[in-house]
Enzyme design. Sequence first.
Site, PDB file in Angstrom:
ATOM      1  N   LYS A  54     147.171  40.521  76.103  1.00  0.00           N
ATOM      2  CA  LYS A  54     146.080  40.932  77.007  1.00  0.00           C
ATOM      3  C   LYS A  54     144.752  40.399  76.499  1.00  0.00           C
ATOM      4  O   LYS A  54     143.946  39.865  77.270  1.00  0.00           O
ATOM      5  CB  LYS A  54     146.022  42.466  77.101  1.00  0.00           C
ATOM      6  N   GLN A  98     146.752  51.749  75.671  1.00  0.00           N
ATOM      7  CA  GLN A  98     148.148  51.291  75.683  1.00  0.00           C
ATOM      8  C   GLN A  98     149.101  52.474  75.515  1.00  0.00           C
ATOM      9  O   GLN A  98     148.918  53.314  74.629  1.00  0.00           O
ATOM     10  CB  GLN A  98     148.352  50.260  74.555  1.00  0.00           C
ATOM     11  N   ASP A 121     144.139  50.539  84.739  1.00  0.00           N
ATOM     12  CA  ASP A 121     145.583  50.783  84.886  1.00  0.00           C
ATOM     13  C   ASP A 121     145.889  51.524  86.190  1.00  0.00           C
ATOM     14  O   ASP A 121     147.042  51.539  86.631  1.00  0.00           O
ATOM     15  CB  ASP A 121     146.071  51.679  83.737  1.00  0.00           C
TER      16      ASP A 121
HETATM   17  N1  GUN Z   1     152.687  50.177  78.324  1.00  0.00           N
HETATM   18  C1  GUN Z   1     153.592  49.406  78.997  1.00  0.00           C
HETATM   19  N2  GUN Z   1     153.061  48.982  80.158  1.00  0.00           N
HETATM   20  C2  GUN Z   1     151.806  49.480  80.222  1.00  0.00           C
HETATM   21  C3  GUN Z   1     150.760  49.368  81.176  1.00  0.00           C
HETATM   22  O1  GUN Z   1     150.885  48.738  82.237  1.00  0.00           O
HETATM   23  N3  GUN Z   1     149.612  50.004  80.867  1.00  0.00           N
HETATM   24  C4  GUN Z   1     149.458  50.726  79.719  1.00  0.00           C
HETATM   25  N4  GUN Z   1     148.293  51.337  79.514  1.00  0.00           N
HETATM   26  N5  GUN Z   1     150.404  50.849  78.820  1.00  0.00           N
HETATM   27  C5  GUN Z   1     151.575  50.219  79.065  1.00  0.00           C
END
Ligand code: GUN
Length: 296
Positions: A54, A98, A121
């Site tokens: 990311k 995350q 998100d």
């Molecule tokens: N963990 C796995 N996929 C995601 C996601 O799309 N967002 C977040 N915040 N954590 C994750």
Amino acid sequence: MVAQVIDGKAFAAKVRGQVADQVAKLKEENGITPGLAVVLVGEDPASQVYVRSKGKMTVEVGMNSYEHKLDVETSEEDLLALIDKLNNDPAVHGILVQLPLPKHLNEDLVINSIDPAKDVDGFHISNVGLLGTGQKSMVPCTPLGCLMMLRDHHGSLSGLDAVVIGRSNIVGKPMAQLLLGDSCTVTIAHSRTKDLPDVVRRADIVVAAVGRPEMVPGDWIKEGATVIDVGINRIERDGKNKLVGDVDYASAAERAGAITPVPGGVGPMTIACLLANTLTACCRSNGLPEPEGLTA
Ligand code: GUN
């Protein structure tokens, strides 16, 4: 019928290119650089890989990336204090915590402490409610990526029968809301659904998001249907590690009209949509028009 392969890797690169163009324009015309803050608590190896990826792609599209790596023992109070600081930082337009979080932290409490306008998100309860009532919201990245691919393939989705397999808050439920928003007739199927094969056989669009390797065989797929496979499952086959989806790709590709592969389908779209959401959040917070084609 041999299915058209929907190339998520190429599609995601195109979306990132559109985001990069808009970011360059924002900088030049408004002197604004969108910023995304990613918070990682602990050292979960899969999460570390995602967070690194990311951060790299955020910088590649010209945005500022702020990474906050916290010790696994971090208290809820300290994590909430960091989120409060990011909520009030004008250089930060998007915040992502995350998941999963270590067990001692209350995930709902943490997510709902993020400013909904910065919740890239789309997990905050306000955004869930806005999406459910058809109002402008931040939309979860994976379902948004699926929607973009479906719109690109079909043009209009109006009147199509869609079956979403899986009812998670992250994918299944928001996916169903988005398809409903595009006037599909939507069924959400799950582990207790009766006659799942028959339910899936009715669908013009199948979105599989259950996390069970190859659980949807090709003979459940209606001839010509579009299959979006959200699953990313690591399995061992012939002594080798392999990534497979929730759909049995080989048999489904013989019946589907179009299908996303695993890997290289939905996966790359998730981060592309995270960047699109950060751009959208930045435009909204500055009272600027939203980027076209990058929102629901
Ligand atoms: N963990 C796995 N996929 C995601 C996601 O799309 N967002 C977040 N915040 N954590 C994750």
